[in-house]
Motif scaffolding. Structure first.
Motif: not given
Lengths: 843, 282
Positions: A389, A391-392, A395, A437, A439
């Motif tokens: 999460y 990193r997402w 980004d 997703t 995730l």
């Protein structure tokens, strides 16, 4: 010794062992295979150790034998640890220590290395020598925890302070160690020693209390830790944060302290739609700044706007958002539909909404998103599902900073970047993302680590819905009239609402037993001033003594009653820094005018008085004019001298405020309570006095019976005006009645400490002197006050009364004398007038 | 060229100076609104003007520009608390065995038809503010009490005062009877575009990439006025900061030196101002 002899000896020892115990022999044999590669001599020494330890203590021996294989595997040696183990023979009952030692040995070799292990064992053995139970606690403590990533130095840092504590105060390592390790992990090694010292003191006064302290279970332990919290400490920078919020967003927010403590995980800034709740400390300044800006951004950009929340709940299939007892919206139903996967959805929703809000903030505050990204890049990512999460989100942030180039992954989020997006859009997009997703599922415990620095769970608290958009976007605003909640009524901490009471003397709550006024208790303003127990500031400051007695004048007998009124000096514990900030902001223009007025009055240099009839030097210009005019045939006046004098007026002043219940009444002119004006007046007075530079004191008084007159010194002559003083003034409340005479006598006594010759006592009152025990005889306390004023005059102190009571001119002339009082019936003017009155008086 | 040489030599000049007619030498002023038209209209009808506005927003520069535009000499008197009426009007001096009257700056301006600018008039003593009364109404006369004379003002004479409302205090304020004799022109800090233009013009060597954040930071800092900041960040201070940056100081240091340190001693306030500046330059 030849090899045959050695072998024979080994066999002999094994045979002896077998004779003693079958189990011992079996365990030795099974470990032997691992030892044998190190040579026969080693084997011999090892089996001898097995035998010695087993004979010394069966359990110690068994622990040694069973731990040997692992120890051997980890260290690739035998003799060093065998010899270390032999030293346990010195103490009776040391098997627990051996057990722990053997268990931790492999880990010690792995993480500390060969030399580190030696030191580790050395420290432990020293402890066994000192106090065997402490040694046991030491060896039982997992090495990894003990070193905490700092190697052998980490162990020394945490263990060595306890040596001294053990020597001085018999603090056993077992009590100390686990707590100390936690404290070190939370706050760093510097915090350990002060914490432990305090703990040792507490332990000596009571065992249970001390143990609770060391287990970090007691409140005092937590409080002490919070005081030493590293990082950016919020309470010390509250004003800075408030200024920053104001600068960027143009409004003031209350900044309150949240109940966060270091063991509750990551510190977040939260909001309930009205105020920001800040933890005691955040990791660093940048994160604190970003977090405050981000949370304020949520408020500014309508994350908690009533309309949108309604729409949100409609989107989730509910007609109305559920409200709790305080009319706050609770979020739970919104996420309930997602069942066990709730946290995952919440995180996605948070990321969507945060992206929207950060985009908006970014338009407002330059470089805000870049700073956010920089902080995210610098942050250490904790492994686990949260990392995905994190990193997402990072980004995604990067994508928005780059101007949102075409990207299939983030494309669905593009609508959030529009200026018109709102939280409902975020919810809708989050739902879409949630369906597609990849995730990972995530547990509540791991959730905290999923947030970028500066961001926080948006639904962390129930919120008071905001009403900023009512008129602007939704037409008339009339449709809200029946609603229970009105935005302007919303206040943080609603339980602290103050109830107006009738004037002193008719207090309907008189018979109600004393109650705590500092906590969340109900009727502020009617409890006894000194709480039964105090939380937080001035802990334990209780007063049991009767205080200082003063005589009181009885007009009926025409004499003083000796030691009649008892005055106790007390400290005000109700602090409200937010109120002080708000008041100072509200009255900033007035204050500024006052300051300028004062500056012009201030003697900054020897003021030359020109055109004097007398003086020690000639006023050149005046002299020339004189001569010239004389020559020209006029008859000028001979004011041709110049004097230099310092116009310094040496005045000390005490502002004594009547803090009776009556000040809690609503203003007759509307717009709040009388106490609001008194707070503002005292604040402005204090701020102006700082500018004037005269020594001044601030005090308040209240009374209940003759033996219970409370005198609150808010600021003494020798103290400086601090933010704490301001917070006290901001938190001023009314309580009880007005025994003015005793208070005046006490204030007069306090002038002993005043450095100036001219002394002025300013009394700020809103009614006549009265107390519960005056038997309805108004005249009694009037006469006493009159005598007190007279005594003050005899002591060289000028008393001046400013009253808010429109009927004051009926009784004040008798008490204070003509011209020594002022009736201010226009109360809204009080804050501005009070410093002006002083300036006029001191001339 | 002449101006340059004068600066080198420190030449003494008479206070009544006609502006140089060379167009290139005109003082730079960027209009914020209709102040130029108002001023010109007031001048046409010879009405006295009061310039109101915070410190450093361009009042004095405006007047210099207007004097140049109208081609009138400008006489500036900075008022202070010891300024007496004879400092303005004039006095008798001894010369040998006789007395000689010397005109003060106001009298000279009245005679020469100059624009007389009384800067920060509230600071002056009340007796000196009262003597301008006859000059400011239909009479347009300056009484010279000591000489027992009156001077009819030159037809081009104009009186301008500046008045900073921030200095309006309990003790010091213009008398209402004085105030109401003037045409008021309100000044404030210019809007962002104009402020950028001003900086670009004043400090042409400053990079455009530094100019925009500087102006934005300055404007943001202004919001903290009344939150402990007595005087807001002025346009002049921004010009100073720009000059410092152009002289090679880093933006942060330049802003700290020009925008923060001079205006506050309060560490938290300074920190908040720096926070704003950092945000713009990070």
């Amino acid at each position: 010794m030849s090899s045959t002899e050695i072998l024979a000896e080994i066999q002999q020892v094994l045979a002896d062992l077998e004779k003693i115990s079958f189990v011992a022999h079996r365990d030795t044999q099974s470990a032997l295979g691992a030892i044998q590669p190190y040579g026969d001599e080693t084997v011999l020494e090892w089996v001898k150790a097995c035998k010695a330890l087993f004979e010394h203590d069966r359990d110690a021996g068994k622990a040694f034998m069973r731990g040997s294989v692992a120890a051997c595997g980890a260290s690739n040696t035998v003799l060093p640890w065998t010899r270390q183990a032999m030293r346990f023979l010195a103490w009776r009952g040391s098997w627990k220590a051996v057990d722990g030692y053997m268990e931790q040995l492999p880990q010690a070799y792995r993480s500390l290395g060969f030399e580190g292990e030696v030191r580790w064992a050395e420290l432990g053995l020293d402890w066994c020598e000192r106090h065997l139970d402490s040694g046991v606690a030491y060896f039982r403590c997992p090495v990894l925890e003990l070193e905490g990533g700092h190697g052998i130095n980490g162990i020394e840092d945490v263990v060595l302070p306890s040596v001294e504590l053990f020597g001085n105060r018999r603090l056993a390592l077992g009590t100390y160690l686990s707590g100390a390790i936690r404290v070190r992990n939370l706050l760093g090694i510097e915090a350990v020693l002060p914490w432990a010292k305090r703990g040792a003191d507490i332990l000596q006064s009571g065992r249970l209390r001390g143990e609770a302290f060391f287990k970090l279970e007691s409140e005092e332990s937590m409080a002490l830790l919070l005081e030493n919290l590293p990082g950016f400490r919020i309470p010390e920078h509250q004003r800075l944060l408030q200024l920053v919020i104001y600068a960027w967003f143009g409004f003031n927010l209350d900044l309150l302290e949240s109940k966060w403590s270091p063991d509750k995980g990551r510190a977040f800034v939260e909001t309930d739609g009205v105020a920001l709740y800040l933890p005691m400390a955040l990791p660093d300044r940048e994160e604190a700044m970003l977090a405050v800006l981000h949370a304020t951004g949520h408020l500014k950009f309508h994350s908690y706007e009533r309309r949108y929340i309604d729409a949100l709940f409609r989107a989730a299939g509910r007609e109305h958002p559920p409200l709790d007892a305080e009319q706050r919206i609770t979020w739970r139903p919104l996420f309930a539909a997602y069942g066990d996967d709730m946290i995952r959805f919440q995180l996605i929703f948070d990321i969507c909404e945060d992206t929207r809000v950060d985009e908006q903030i970014g338009r407002h505050i330059p470089n805000y998103r870049q700073r956010l990204l920089r902080a995210a890049d610098a942050a250490a990512i904790v492994d686990g599902p949260a990392a995905a999460y994190f990193r997402w989100a990072r980004d995604l942030l990067q994508w928005t900073i780059e101007g949102a180039p075409a990207d299939p992954v983030f494309e669905p989020l593009r609508p959030l970047l529009s200026n018109d997006a709102n939280i409902v859009d975020a919810f809708r997009i989050a739902n879409e993302l949630y369906k597609h997703t990849d995730l990972p599922a995530i547990a509540l415990l791991a959730r905290d680590q999923a947030f970028l620095p500066g961001r926080s769970p948006n639904a962390a608290r129930p919120v008071y819905p905001r009403r900023m958009l009512d008129q602007a976007e939704f037409g008339t605003g009339l449709e809200d009239q029946e609603d229970v909640v009105k935005n302007q009524e919303i206040k943080p901490n609603p339980e602290q609402k103050q109830i107006p009471k009738h004037a002193a003397g008719e207090d309907p709550d008189f018979d109600i037993p004393p109650e705590e006024t500092a906590g969340s208790g109900g009727r502020v303003g009617v409890g006894i001033p000194q709480p039964a127990h105090v939380l937080g500031y001035a802990k334990g400051a209780e007063y049991s003594e009767k205080g200082k007695p003063y005589a009181e004048w009885d007009y009926r007998d025409n004499r003083y009653k000796r030691n009649w009124a008892w005055v106790q000096e007390k400290t005000l514990t109700e602090l409200d820094a937010n109120e002080a900030t708000r008041l100072l902001a509200q009255y900033a223009p007035a204050l500024q005018r006052l300051k300028r007025a004062i500056q012009t009055q201030k003697p900054i240099r020897m003021a030359p008085l020109r055109r004097q009839f007398d003086g020690d030097e000639l006023d050149l210009e005046a002299s020339i004019t004189y001569v010239v005019e004389k020559r020209a045939g006029m008859s000028p006046q001979a004011n041709i001298y110049r004097q230099r004098v310092v116009q310094y007026r040496d005045t000390a002043v005490v502002l004594l405020a009547d803090m009776s219940t009556s000040i809690m009444q609503a203003c007759a002119e509307g717009g709040g309570k009388v106490v609001d004006r008194i707070r503002a007046a005292m604040l402005l007075f204090a701020e102006s006095m700082e500018e004037v530079g005269d020594p001044y004191g601030l005090a308040g008084f209240a009374s209940k019976y003759r033996d219970n007159v409370s005198y609150y010194t808010i600021k003494g002559f020798d103290e400086t005006l601090t933010s704490h003083t301001r917070a006290v003034l901001g938190g001023l409340t009314g309580r009880l009645a007005t025994r003015m005479g005793a208070a005046i006598r006490h204030a007069v006594a306090s002038f002993d400490r005043a450095p100036s010759a001219r002394r002025l006592l300013l009394i700020l009152s809103d009614g006549r002197p009265a107390d519960y025990d005056d038997g309805g005889d108004e005249r009694y306390l009037h006469e006493d006050t009159r005598m007190a004023v007279k005594e003050a005059g005899d002591a060289g102190i000028h008393v001046f009364c400013i009253t808010l009571d429109a009927a004051g001119s009926e009784y004040l002339p008798q008490i204070f004398g003509a011209g020594h009082y002022l009736v201010l019936d226009h109360i809204n003017d009080l804050p501005k007038k009070l410093p002006e009155i002083y300036l006029r008086l001191r001339k | 060229m002449k101006g340059f040489l004068n600066r080198l030599r420190g030449v003494e000049r008479d206070i009544i100076q006609m502006p140089v007619e060379d167009t290139a030498a005109g003082p730079y002023y960027e209009a914020q609104g209709n102040e130029i038209e108002i001023f010109e209209a007031a001048y046409k009808k010879r009405l006295p003007v009061m310039l109101k506005g915070p410190t450093g927003c361009g009042k004095t520069r405006f007047l210099e520009a207007m004097a140049w535009r109208l081609q009138r000499p400008l006489v500036t008197v900075s008022c202070h608390e010891d300024l007496t009426s004879s400092d303005l009007v004039g006095r008798f001096l001894l010369e040998g065995e006789q007395t000689v009257w010397q005109d003060g700056p106001l009298t000279r301006a009245v005679k020469a038809g100059a624009i007389c600018y009384l800067d920060e008039i509230v600071e002056a003593r009340t007796d000196s503010t009262v003597i301008i009364h006859p000059l400011t109404d239909h009479r347009r006369q300056l009484p010279l009490e000591k000489k027992g004379q009156e001077i009819e003002a030159h037809e081009d004479f104009m009186l301008v005062i500046s008045y900073n409302p921030g200095y309006q205090t309990v003790l010091k304020d213009l008398k209402p009877s004085t105030k109401q004799r003037f045409i008021g022109i309100d000044f404030n800090y210019p809007n962002e575009d104009i402020e950028r233009k001003i900086l670009r013009n004043e400090v042409p060597e400053l990079a455009e990439a530094q100019l925009a954040p500087l102006v934005a930071a300055g404007r943001r800092a202004r919001t903290l006025k009344d939150h402990g900041l007595d005087e807001a960040t002025s346009t002049r201070a921004l010009v100073y900061a720009a000059n410092m940056m152009a002289a090679g100081i880093t933006p942060l240091e330049a802003c700290k030196a020009a925008l923060v340190s001079p205006v506050t001693d309060d560490p938290e306030l300074a920190e908040a101002l720096l926070e704003i500046i950092r945000a713009h330059f990070s």
